[in-house]
Design an enzyme around this catalytic site. Structure first.
Site, PDB file in Angstrom:
ATOM      1  N   ASN A 103       0.788  -1.388   0.050  1.00 21.20           N
ATOM      2  CA  ASN A 103      -0.085  -0.056  -0.007  1.00 21.20           C
ATOM      3  C   ASN A 103       0.978   1.179   0.159  1.00 21.20           C
ATOM      4  O   ASN A 103       0.380   2.191  -0.525  1.00 21.20           O
ATOM      5  CB  ASN A 103      -1.162  -0.084   1.086  1.00 21.20           C
ATOM      6  CG  ASN A 103      -1.630   1.233   1.472  1.00 21.20           C
ATOM      7  OD1 ASN A 103      -1.174   1.961   2.185  1.00 21.20           O
ATOM      8  ND2 ASN A 103      -2.681   1.449   0.633  1.00 21.20           N
TER       9      ASN A 103
ATOM     10  N   ASP B 262      -0.721  -6.279   4.905  1.00 24.66           N
ATOM     11  CA  ASP B 262      -1.029  -5.015   5.599  1.00 24.66           C
ATOM     12  C   ASP B 262      -1.846  -4.242   5.098  1.00 24.66           C
ATOM     13  O   ASP B 262      -1.784  -4.158   3.582  1.00 24.66           O
ATOM     14  CB  ASP B 262       0.421  -4.415   5.891  1.00 24.66           C
ATOM     15  CG  ASP B 262       0.019  -3.031   6.785  1.00 24.66           C
ATOM     16  OD1 ASP B 262      -0.300  -3.338   8.007  1.00 24.66           O
ATOM     17  OD2 ASP B 262       0.541  -1.863   6.244  1.00 24.66           O
TER      18      ASP B 262
ATOM     19  N   GLU C   5      -5.174  -8.109   6.705  1.00 28.68           N
ATOM     20  CA  GLU C   5      -5.471  -7.344   7.820  1.00 28.68           C
ATOM     21  C   GLU C   5      -6.383  -6.140   7.064  1.00 28.68           C
ATOM     22  O   GLU C   5      -6.090  -5.175   6.409  1.00 28.68           O
ATOM     23  CB  GLU C   5      -4.213  -6.738   8.270  1.00 28.68           C
ATOM     24  CG  GLU C   5      -4.670  -5.607   9.193  1.00 28.68           C
ATOM     25  CD  GLU C   5      -3.971  -4.222   9.279  1.00 28.68           C
ATOM     26  OE1 GLU C   5      -4.065  -3.447  10.190  1.00 28.68           O
ATOM     27  OE2 GLU C   5      -3.438  -3.962   7.993  1.00 28.68           O
TER      28      GLU C   5
END
Length: 557
Positions: free
Chosen positions: A169, A279, A322
């Site tokens: 990300n 993540d 997540e």
């Protein structure tokens, strides 16, 4: 604790009572090895141990300072010395085996920004691993690629899987040593408002955390700072050749996300890691994770083909995501308000269950277990959840003051779904460190010095963990209550020719109890209470057991 280490301590301190403990410890290890021969590894029932690589164990003090990271930091916001060699030491010592751990998830180990940030609370370095500078390299504070190879090999010899942590990300923050990536790679605004899908995905998580343009399909050149870095390190030509081969083989555009996927898949291809915890999943377009799964699966297949002697089993590569605030109640649909997304759809095997701690606080064991059993065997059939009660960035853990440490183990390790132990749960590591700001209080160095005075707690975690490890039925089986008071239930699991049945009792009053086991075991069968070590026999559909521990873990002998 490794058996030999335990024996040495006994002899050193003259504990005469250790003889029986040593025999018991060795018997447990022998039984576990025998169980491993016939028991399949099931991700849906896994017992993961999550550790911050920098905060677990310092195996090499010579790598504690690198990249001139020498500024004084705020409390617990600098590198503390933990490294890959330290994790490997604990694998080889049997620490994880004795906890029944069959998968280790480490915080990101890739090279972090060299500088630090300073938001008024003091300097912070990227000790946690989520501030990437170079995905192709391991941070020197944590070790080398040889160290990673040794760690994975050591874990696999113990039957333990290894998960790394993937960040696609964002890059690390911009500092005086770490320039912003080119504008065709990242955006530096606007900040996310989280009120709909777009404003959660096409934005920056926080100030000064450049967001990778994962939506872009436009070809981009390598960032100049990486080119300069690789040339200085003498590996530019090799990296370019590998990138050329990857893009030619896959036919993907040379867009930012595919560079990163290539770099992350190399840890699968060259080291044989078994999975990724991913993540900030909901802050990236959903289809990106389907692409990532394909890249990971191909790399895992290539590793297995090239290393047939290192193949543990026929499990596929594992992805756990997540998705912040996802809970088991969501089923397969995470709701952004204006859009629902199924992250299990050809992407993740499992999602972290942020709801678990609230259920544990508000529901009885049976209410929670029965509800989880229903959802996992219906809406989430063939998928998984990863339960936790403590984490590295959850400021409201189940037991922040460590007042319910035994219940934490019981609730987590006996629940349906996979379990995630956070390092130090088993030793009541302090989560309220004076002088810390924010998440830092959750991230102190592992309290190895407390092992001697936390033995009762550690043994409780070990017994429950080994029982879960030995019995996929605990995490992946069908749950059925046998008796409400005292509370007794069964779990049953079948996969192909493998069948696993157990009976568990929680909060059992001390004394002698007769328990009906006809739904699971037959007359004259020999059983064992794993918690106390007692041997039992089924007579007239019942077993009679005397307990001082308030918990029973019944298995076939």
């Amino acid at each position: 604790m490794k058996n030999s280490t335990y024996i040495t301590l006994c002899l050193l301190f003259g504990f005469l009572s250790c003889k029986s403990d040593i025999k018991s410890n060795l018997d447990l290890a022998d039984n576990q090895q025998k169980q491993d021969v016939k028991t399949p590894f099931v991700w849906e029932a896994a017992n993961l141990y999550f550790l911050l690589t920098d905060r677990f164990n310092n195996g090499d003090k010579t790598n504690d300072i690198n990249y001139n990271r020498t500024k004084e930091t705020a409390v617990l916001r600098g590198f503390e010395g933990g490294d890959l060699k330290g994790v490997t030491q604990k694998i080889e010592d049997g620490y994880f085996t004795n906890l029944g751990v069959n998968a280790i998830w480490m915080s990101p180990i890739v090279e972090q920004i060299h500088g630090g940030t300073d938001e008024g609370t003091g300097v912070t370095y990227g000790f946690h691993g989520y501030w990437t500078k170079d995905w192709t390299n391991i941070d020197a504070n944590l070790g080398t690629k040889t160290d990673l190879k040794n760690l994975v090999d050591a874990a696999h010899k113990k039957g333990i899987r290894v998960l790394l942590d993937a960040v696609i990300n964002h890059t690390g923050p911009v500092t005086d040593k770490d320039p912003v990536w080119p504008s065709d790679w990242v955006r530096t605004g606007p900040p996310c408002s989280y009120d709909n899908y777009k404003n959660t995905v096409t934005c920056t998580l926080v100030k000064n955390l450049p967001d990778i343009k994962t939506e872009s399909n436009e070809a981009v050149d390598l960032p100049p700072h990486l080119v300069k870095k690789w040339k200085a390190e003498g590996r530019y030509e090799q990296e370019i050749a590998e990138l050329d081969a990857f893009f030619e083989a896959t036919n993907y555009p040379r867009a930012p996300r595919f560079y990163i996927m290539k770099w992350l898949s190399d840890y699968i291809k060259y080291f044989g890691i078994d999975g990724y915890r991913v993540d900030t999943v909901k802050h990236t377009e959903a289809y990106v994770w389907q692409e990532f799964k394909e890249v990971c699966d191909n790399a895992f297949a290539e590793f297995k083909q090239s290393n047939p002697d290192k193949v543990l089993d026929d499990n596929n590569f594992y992805l756990v995501g997540e998705v912040y605030n996802y809970g088991i109640s969501c089923g397969t649909a995470f709701d952004f308000g204006d859009k629902k997304v199924n992250y299990f759809d050809n992407a993740f095997n499992s999602l972290i269950n942020f709801e678990f701690k609230w259920n544990a606080s508000q529901q009885s064991y049976e209410e929670q277990f029965n509800r989880y059993n229903t959802i996992l065997n219906n809406q989430l059939k063939d998928y998984g959840i990863l339960n936790y009660l403590t984490s590295h960035d959850d400021g409201q853990p189940f037991d922040k003051n460590r007042e319910k440490t035994f219940e934490t183990a019981t609730r987590l390790l006996l629940s349906p779904g996979a379990s995630q132990i956070y390092y130090g749960d088993e030793t009541a590591r302090d989560l309220t460190i004076d002088g810390t700001v924010g998440d830092a209080t959750l991230r102190s160095f592992m309290n190895w010095e407390d092992l001697t005075n936390k033995q009762d707690l550690l043994i409780h975690w070990q017994k429950l963990g080994q029982f879960r490890h030995n019995h996929p039925a605990v995490g992946a089986g069908q749950h059925k209550m046998i008796n409400e008071s005292p509370y007794v239930f069964s779990r049953s699991y079948t996969k192909k020719s493998f069948t696993d049945n157990v009976i568990v009792g929680i909060n059992i009053p001390k004394g002698t109890h007769t328990i009906n086991v006809t739904s699971v075991f037959n007359d004259n069968e020999k059983l064992k209470d794993f918690y106390s070590g007692q041997t039992l026999e089924v007579k007239n559909g019942t077993i009679t057991i005397t307990t001082d521990a308030n918990i029973i873990l019944i298995e076939k002998q």
